[in-house]
Design a protein around this motif. Sequence first.
Motif, PDB file in Angstrom:
ATOM      1  N   GLY A 170     -14.024 -55.219  18.703  1.00  0.00           N
ATOM      2  CA  GLY A 170     -15.624 -54.889  18.049  1.00  0.00           C
ATOM      3  C   GLY A 170     -15.593 -53.487  17.615  1.00  0.00           C
ATOM      4  O   GLY A 170     -16.844 -53.265  17.380  1.00  0.00           O
ATOM      5  N   ALA A 171     -14.602 -52.712  17.780  1.00  0.00           N
ATOM      6  CA  ALA A 171     -14.998 -51.223  17.320  1.00  0.00           C
ATOM      7  C   ALA A 171     -14.965 -51.156  15.950  1.00  0.00           C
ATOM      8  O   ALA A 171     -14.324 -51.961  15.059  1.00  0.00           O
ATOM      9  N   ILE A 172     -16.084 -50.214  15.383  1.00  0.00           N
ATOM     10  CA  ILE A 172     -16.273 -50.276  13.723  1.00  0.00           C
ATOM     11  C   ILE A 172     -15.796 -48.953  13.322  1.00  0.00           C
ATOM     12  O   ILE A 172     -16.105 -47.784  14.128  1.00  0.00           O
ATOM     13  N   TYR A 173     -15.094 -48.879  12.505  1.00  0.00           N
ATOM     14  CA  TYR A 173     -14.424 -47.677  11.704  1.00  0.00           C
ATOM     15  C   TYR A 173     -14.978 -47.496  10.398  1.00  0.00           C
ATOM     16  O   TYR A 173     -15.060 -48.800   9.426  1.00  0.00           O
ATOM     17  N   ARG A 174     -15.271 -46.385   9.656  1.00  0.00           N
ATOM     18  CA  ARG A 174     -15.568 -46.109   8.351  1.00  0.00           C
ATOM     19  C   ARG A 174     -14.683 -45.334   7.738  1.00  0.00           C
ATOM     20  O   ARG A 174     -14.485 -43.988   8.304  1.00  0.00           O
ATOM     21  N   GLY A 175     -14.243 -45.712   6.556  1.00  0.00           N
ATOM     22  CA  GLY A 175     -13.200 -44.652   6.096  1.00  0.00           C
ATOM     23  C   GLY A 175     -13.585 -44.746   4.473  1.00  0.00           C
ATOM     24  O   GLY A 175     -14.483 -45.176   3.801  1.00  0.00           O
ATOM     25  N   ILE A 213     -15.470 -50.315   5.686  1.00  0.00           N
ATOM     26  CA  ILE A 213     -15.758 -50.561   7.009  1.00  0.00           C
ATOM     27  C   ILE A 213     -15.082 -51.934   7.589  1.00  0.00           C
ATOM     28  O   ILE A 213     -14.993 -52.800   6.941  1.00  0.00           O
ATOM     29  N   ALA A 214     -14.116 -51.224   8.560  1.00  0.00           N
ATOM     30  CA  ALA A 214     -13.319 -52.226   9.294  1.00  0.00           C
ATOM     31  C   ALA A 214     -13.839 -52.422  10.775  1.00  0.00           C
ATOM     32  O   ALA A 214     -14.233 -51.524  11.604  1.00  0.00           O
ATOM     33  N   VAL A 215     -13.755 -53.542  11.267  1.00  0.00           N
ATOM     34  CA  VAL A 215     -13.963 -54.077  12.645  1.00  0.00           C
ATOM     35  C   VAL A 215     -12.655 -54.461  13.289  1.00  0.00           C
ATOM     36  O   VAL A 215     -12.070 -55.493  12.814  1.00  0.00           O
ATOM     37  N   SER A 216     -12.480 -54.013  14.278  1.00  0.00           N
ATOM     38  CA  SER A 216     -11.177 -54.241  15.133  1.00  0.00           C
ATOM     39  C   SER A 216     -11.542 -55.495  15.977  1.00  0.00           C
ATOM     40  O   SER A 216     -12.574 -56.103  15.983  1.00  0.00           O
ATOM     41  N   ASN A 217     -10.294 -56.122  16.426  1.00  0.00           N
ATOM     42  CA  ASN A 217     -10.517 -57.290  17.211  1.00  0.00           C
ATOM     43  C   ASN A 217     -11.238 -57.138  18.533  1.00  0.00           C
ATOM     44  O   ASN A 217     -11.605 -57.989  19.199  1.00  0.00           O
TER      45      ASN A 217
END
Length: 82
Positions: free
Chosen positions: A77-82, A71-75
């Motif tokens: 605040g968008a959250i991505y799950r891979g 799970i990564a959070v962008s600068n």
Amino acid sequence: SGRRHIGYLYQAFEAGYASAMRDENALNGVSGAAVLYLNRDGVALRIDRAEAVDHLPRFALLTAQDMTWSIAVSNKGAIYRG
């Protein structure tokens, strides 16, 4: 993106270089040992129970210890799950 280097995993997700979905509820359902990387500060923390994490700061990456999910959070605040 024209960039020769992708510094944060969320950028790879956004650019389509790594398979992921934008998921604001990505923390729901995670469990087990994990590693929390704070990319801006160059800090990595081992976490025994990923399910105890209820919020991730910007520029953060939380990944299962066995790398089955990330799970990564962008600068922004968008959250991505891979």
